[in-house]
Design a protein around this motif. Structure first.
Motif, short mmCIF file in Angstrom:
data_model
loop_
_atom_site.label_atom_id
_atom_site.label_comp_id
_atom_site.label_asym_id
_atom_site.label_seq_id
_atom_site.Cartn_x
_atom_site.Cartn_y
_atom_site.Cartn_z
N LEU A 215 -66.72 -0.42 31.85
CA LEU A 215 -68.13 -0.19 31.60
C LEU A 215 -68.84 -1.53 31.69
O LEU A 215 -68.47 -2.50 31.01
N ASP A 216 -69.85 -1.59 32.54
CA ASP A 216 -70.64 -2.81 32.75
C ASP A 216 -72.10 -2.37 32.83
O ASP A 216 -72.55 -1.88 33.87
N SER A 217 -72.83 -2.53 31.73
CA SER A 217 -74.19 -2.02 31.67
C SER A 217 -75.06 -2.97 30.86
O SER A 217 -74.77 -3.23 29.68
N GLY A 218 -76.11 -3.50 31.47
CA GLY A 218 -76.92 -4.50 30.79
C GLY A 218 -76.07 -5.69 30.43
O GLY A 218 -75.33 -6.22 31.27
N SER A 219 -76.13 -6.09 29.18
CA SER A 219 -75.32 -7.23 28.74
C SER A 219 -74.01 -6.80 28.08
O SER A 219 -73.27 -7.64 27.57
N ASP A 220 -73.71 -5.50 28.11
CA ASP A 220 -72.53 -4.98 27.42
C ASP A 220 -71.38 -4.69 28.39
O ASP A 220 -71.61 -4.26 29.52
N ARG A 221 -70.18 -4.91 27.90
CA ARG A 221 -68.97 -4.66 28.68
C ARG A 221 -67.97 -3.93 27.78
O ARG A 221 -67.91 -4.15 26.57
N ALA A 222 -67.17 -3.06 28.39
CA ALA A 222 -66.11 -2.37 27.66
C ALA A 222 -65.00 -2.00 28.62
O ALA A 222 -65.23 -1.80 29.82
N LEU A 223 -63.78 -1.92 28.08
CA LEU A 223 -62.61 -1.48 28.83
C LEU A 223 -61.96 -0.33 28.06
O LEU A 223 -61.55 -0.51 26.91
N PHE A 224 -61.87 0.81 28.69
CA PHE A 224 -61.14 1.95 28.14
C PHE A 224 -59.75 1.91 28.76
O PHE A 224 -59.58 2.22 29.95
N VAL A 225 -58.76 1.49 27.97
CA VAL A 225 -57.47 1.08 28.53
C VAL A 225 -56.36 2.12 28.38
O VAL A 225 -55.20 1.83 28.69
N GLY A 226 -56.69 3.32 27.91
CA GLY A 226 -55.65 4.35 27.78
C GLY A 226 -54.54 3.89 26.87
O GLY A 226 -54.78 3.39 25.76
N ASP A 227 -53.30 4.00 27.34
CA ASP A 227 -52.14 3.65 26.52
C ASP A 227 -51.53 2.30 26.85
O ASP A 227 -50.43 1.98 26.40
N LEU A 228 -52.24 1.48 27.62
CA LEU A 228 -51.73 0.12 27.81
C LEU A 228 -51.75 -0.66 26.50
O LEU A 228 -50.97 -1.58 26.30
N VAL A 229 -52.65 -0.28 25.61
CA VAL A 229 -52.58 -0.71 24.21
C VAL A 229 -52.44 0.57 23.40
O VAL A 229 -53.40 1.28 23.17
N HIS A 230 -51.22 0.85 23.00
CA HIS A 230 -50.93 2.09 22.28
C HIS A 230 -51.12 1.89 20.78
O HIS A 230 -51.46 2.82 20.06
N SER A 231 -50.86 0.67 20.33
CA SER A 231 -50.99 0.29 18.93
C SER A 231 -51.71 -1.05 18.87
O SER A 231 -51.53 -1.89 19.76
N PRO A 232 -52.51 -1.30 17.82
CA PRO A 232 -53.20 -2.59 17.74
C PRO A 232 -52.24 -3.77 17.63
O PRO A 232 -52.63 -4.90 17.93
N ILE A 233 -51.00 -3.53 17.22
CA ILE A 233 -50.03 -4.63 17.16
C ILE A 233 -49.82 -5.24 18.54
O ILE A 233 -49.49 -6.42 18.68
N GLN A 234 -50.05 -4.46 19.60
CA GLN A 234 -49.83 -4.95 20.96
C GLN A 234 -50.91 -5.92 21.41
O GLN A 234 -50.73 -6.61 22.42
N ILE A 235 -52.03 -6.01 20.70
CA ILE A 235 -53.01 -7.05 20.98
C ILE A 235 -52.46 -8.39 20.52
O ILE A 235 -52.56 -9.40 21.22
N HIS A 236 -51.84 -8.39 19.37
CA HIS A 236 -51.22 -9.62 18.84
C HIS A 236 -49.88 -9.90 19.51
O HIS A 236 -49.47 -11.07 19.58
N GLU A 237 -49.21 -8.86 20.00
CA GLU A 237 -47.90 -8.99 20.65
C GLU A 237 -47.98 -8.32 22.03
O GLU A 237 -47.41 -7.25 22.25
N PRO A 238 -48.69 -8.93 22.99
CA PRO A 238 -48.96 -8.25 24.27
C PRO A 238 -47.73 -8.01 25.14
O PRO A 238 -47.79 -7.21 26.07
N ASP A 239 -46.62 -8.69 24.85
CA ASP A 239 -45.40 -8.46 25.62
C ASP A 239 -44.57 -7.32 25.07
O ASP A 239 -43.51 -6.99 25.63
N ALA A 240 -45.02 -6.72 23.98
CA ALA A 240 -44.28 -5.63 23.34
C ALA A 240 -44.80 -4.29 23.84
O ALA A 240 -45.93 -3.90 23.54
N ASN A 241 -43.97 -3.59 24.59
CA ASN A 241 -44.35 -2.27 25.10
C ASN A 241 -44.08 -1.18 24.07
O ASN A 241 -43.21 -1.32 23.21
N SER A 242 -44.81 -0.09 24.19
CA SER A 242 -44.43 1.11 23.46
C SER A 242 -43.18 1.69 24.09
O SER A 242 -42.76 1.30 25.19
#
Length: 304
Positions: A215-242
């Motif tokens: 999503l790219d609209s005006g000054s705002d941006r967003a990414l709807f990433v499905g299950d590439l981030v299944h749990s918020p722990i994967q933001i802190h541990e991006p190499d950890a897959n579900s």
């Protein structure tokens, strides 16, 4: 708050289910260090982890976007009355999802576009509903956008041996094939421009056709990433897959790339299954990432 505005797009959160998914952290994200869950326990509990049972909590939800006069659904959850013998937590549900959708101001006939970020059991279920003994498209006026790579991968006729295997049994037959046979699907490749605000891009790894909605609209941006981030722990541990990633190495690389993009573009990250506030602002933390803040959606307060 169930709706926020990003540029010229409104984003509404519609719940199908929130609660335990019968998996411990070790089973759900087996590559994540146990210490990471302990280090972040203060905010993982209660929205993402039950303190007493040590079972992961997850949300099944649909993001409703209204953009350039059209109503767009991002993922359609599990669905009702569907036989899932190898995914019992999702078998033969009977939820009020369509009622929740109606309370968000959306009737099935109002939907213009359905996006399936990938074709797993918990992302395509409300593509169809049981009409007598027939699986019928739930959104009769919609174009269903599916990545061709996933359509081919999960088509039983192609006899591909998948990691999820029987966990996705019956899904293609009752939730994908009926809308395709009705002529409602568009099987896209590479990328697909929806309108001036929204674009789909392939983001493989979790599945071959996993996609991200930008999503790219005006000054705002967003990414709807499905299950590439299944749990918020994967933001802190991006190499950890579900435990559900079909190509682990590709999933790690794609996750890092997308989180890096979110930081660079100041984009809000919308995973498919987060309870709590649903979406997160992300920053770099050395060679990994961290959650800077949360979207202003009201957290789910009870299981359902």
């Amino acid at each position: 708050m169930d709706t926020i505005t990003l540029g010229d797009v409104t984003v509404t959160r519609v719940r199908e289910y929130y609660g335990p998914v019968d998996l411990t952290p070790e089973a759900f994200v087996p590559e994540s260090p146990a210490q990471a869950w302990e280090n972040h326990r203060s905010w993982l509990v209660p929205h993402f982890l039950d303190a007493e049972t040590n079972i992961v909590h997850s949300a099944i939800q649909t993001w409703v976007l209204r953009s350039e006069g059209r109503t767009i659904l991002v993922d359609t959850g599990v669905g009702n009355h569907k036989d899932r013998p190898y995914a019992p937590v999702w078998s033969r549900l009977n939820t009020d999802f369509l009622g929740n959708l109606a309370r968000a101001g959306v009737r099935p006939e109002d939907v213009d576009i359905v996006i399936n970020t990938h074709l797993h059991v918990d992302h395509v279920g409300w593509n169809t509903y049981l009409d007598g003994r027939t699986w019928t498209p739930t959104f009769p006026n919609a174009t269903y956008l599916m990545a061709k790579a996933d359509f081919d991968y999960w088509n039983p006729a192609n006899e591909i041996k998948t990691l999820l295997g029987r966990g996705n049994q019956n899904v293609f037959e009752d939730s994908v094939a009926p809308v395709h046979e009705a002529g409602l699907t568009h099987l896209w490749e590479g990328s697909y421009r929806i309108d001036g605000n929204l674009r789909l891009d392939l983001a493989p790894g979790h599945t071959p056709g996993s996609s991200v909605l930008r999503l790219d609209s005006g000054s705002d941006r967003a990414l709807f990433v499905g299950d590439l981030v299944h749990s918020p722990i994967q933001i802190h541990e991006p190499d950890a897959n579900s435990c559900f990633c079909e190509d682990p190495a590709e999933a790690r690389a794609t996750r890092r790339r997308l989180l890096g993009s979110a930081v660079d573009d100041n984009a809000l990250v919308f995973p498919a299954h987060l309870g709590g506030h649903g979406a997160a602002e992300v920053v770099r933390a050395g060679d990994t990432f961290a959650i800077k803040g949360w979207a202003p959606f009201a957290p789910y307060t009870e299981q359902a």
